[in-house]
Design a protein around this motif. Structure first.
Motif, PDB file in Angstrom:
ATOM      1  N   PRO A  42     -51.138 -19.335 -40.485  1.00 48.49           N
ATOM      2  CA  PRO A  42     -50.310 -18.119 -40.494  1.00 48.49           C
ATOM      3  C   PRO A  42     -48.897 -18.354 -39.959  1.00 48.49           C
ATOM      4  O   PRO A  42     -47.929 -17.808 -40.501  1.00 48.49           O
ATOM      5  N   SER A  43     -48.754 -19.168 -38.929  1.00 45.15           N
ATOM      6  CA  SER A  43     -47.418 -19.416 -38.367  1.00 45.15           C
ATOM      7  C   SER A  43     -46.524 -20.150 -39.365  1.00 45.15           C
ATOM      8  O   SER A  43     -45.327 -19.868 -39.460  1.00 45.15           O
ATOM      9  N   THR A  44     -47.106 -21.074 -40.122  1.00 44.15           N
ATOM     10  CA  THR A  44     -46.340 -21.804 -41.136  1.00 44.15           C
ATOM     11  C   THR A  44     -45.932 -20.869 -42.260  1.00 44.15           C
ATOM     12  O   THR A  44     -44.777 -20.869 -42.705  1.00 44.15           O
ATOM     13  N   LEU A  45     -46.854 -20.053 -42.703  1.00 45.36           N
ATOM     14  CA  LEU A  45     -46.575 -19.086 -43.772  1.00 45.36           C
ATOM     15  C   LEU A  45     -45.483 -18.105 -43.337  1.00 45.36           C
ATOM     16  O   LEU A  45     -44.547 -17.826 -44.096  1.00 45.36           O
ATOM     17  N   ASN A  46     -45.588 -17.602 -42.118  1.00 46.16           N
ATOM     18  CA  ASN A  46     -44.584 -16.670 -41.603  1.00 46.16           C
ATOM     19  C   ASN A  46     -43.213 -17.327 -41.508  1.00 46.16           C
ATOM     20  O   ASN A  46     -42.192 -16.689 -41.800  1.00 46.16           O
ATOM     21  N   ASN A  47     -43.172 -18.591 -41.111  1.00 48.58           N
ATOM     22  CA  ASN A  47     -41.922 -19.332 -41.016  1.00 48.58           C
ATOM     23  C   ASN A  47     -41.256 -19.453 -42.388  1.00 48.58           C
ATOM     24  O   ASN A  47     -40.061 -19.177 -42.534  1.00 48.58           O
ATOM     25  N   ILE A  48     -42.013 -19.839 -43.384  1.00 53.38           N
ATOM     26  CA  ILE A  48     -41.477 -19.998 -44.740  1.00 53.38           C
ATOM     27  C   ILE A  48     -40.980 -18.658 -45.263  1.00 53.38           C
ATOM     28  O   ILE A  48     -39.893 -18.561 -45.830  1.00 53.38           O
TER      29      ILE A  48
END
Length: 76
Positions: A42-48
């Motif tokens: 989720p943190s990677t997705l939110n960053n992108i």
């Protein structure tokens, strides 16, 4: 954000996979995995998603017509 929305956003911005990967500080493989529909942290997705939003993209949720993207403000 779904994988297809990521790809649509990149195309709208005229960014390649490498451009987005650099802007989001992730690998090109991460972008490719997302666009293939694989699950990311989720943190990677939110960053992108945040990087794309900061570049002027607005994500449209499924509202009877399917998911999509658009520019937040008119292109100059």
């Amino acid at each position: 954000m779904k994988g297809i929305q990521c790809k649509l956003a990149r195309v709208a911005l005229e960014w390649g996979v490498l451009d987005l990967a650099k802007a989001a500080n992730v690998s090109t493989q991460t972008i490719t995995r997302l666009e293939r529909g694989e699950q990311l942290r989720p943190s990677t997705l939110n960053n992108i998603q945040s990087v794309l939003e900061d570049a002027g993209i607005e994500f449209i949720s499924e509202n009877g017509g399917g998911v999509g993207v658009r520019f937040k403000r008119p292109m100059s």
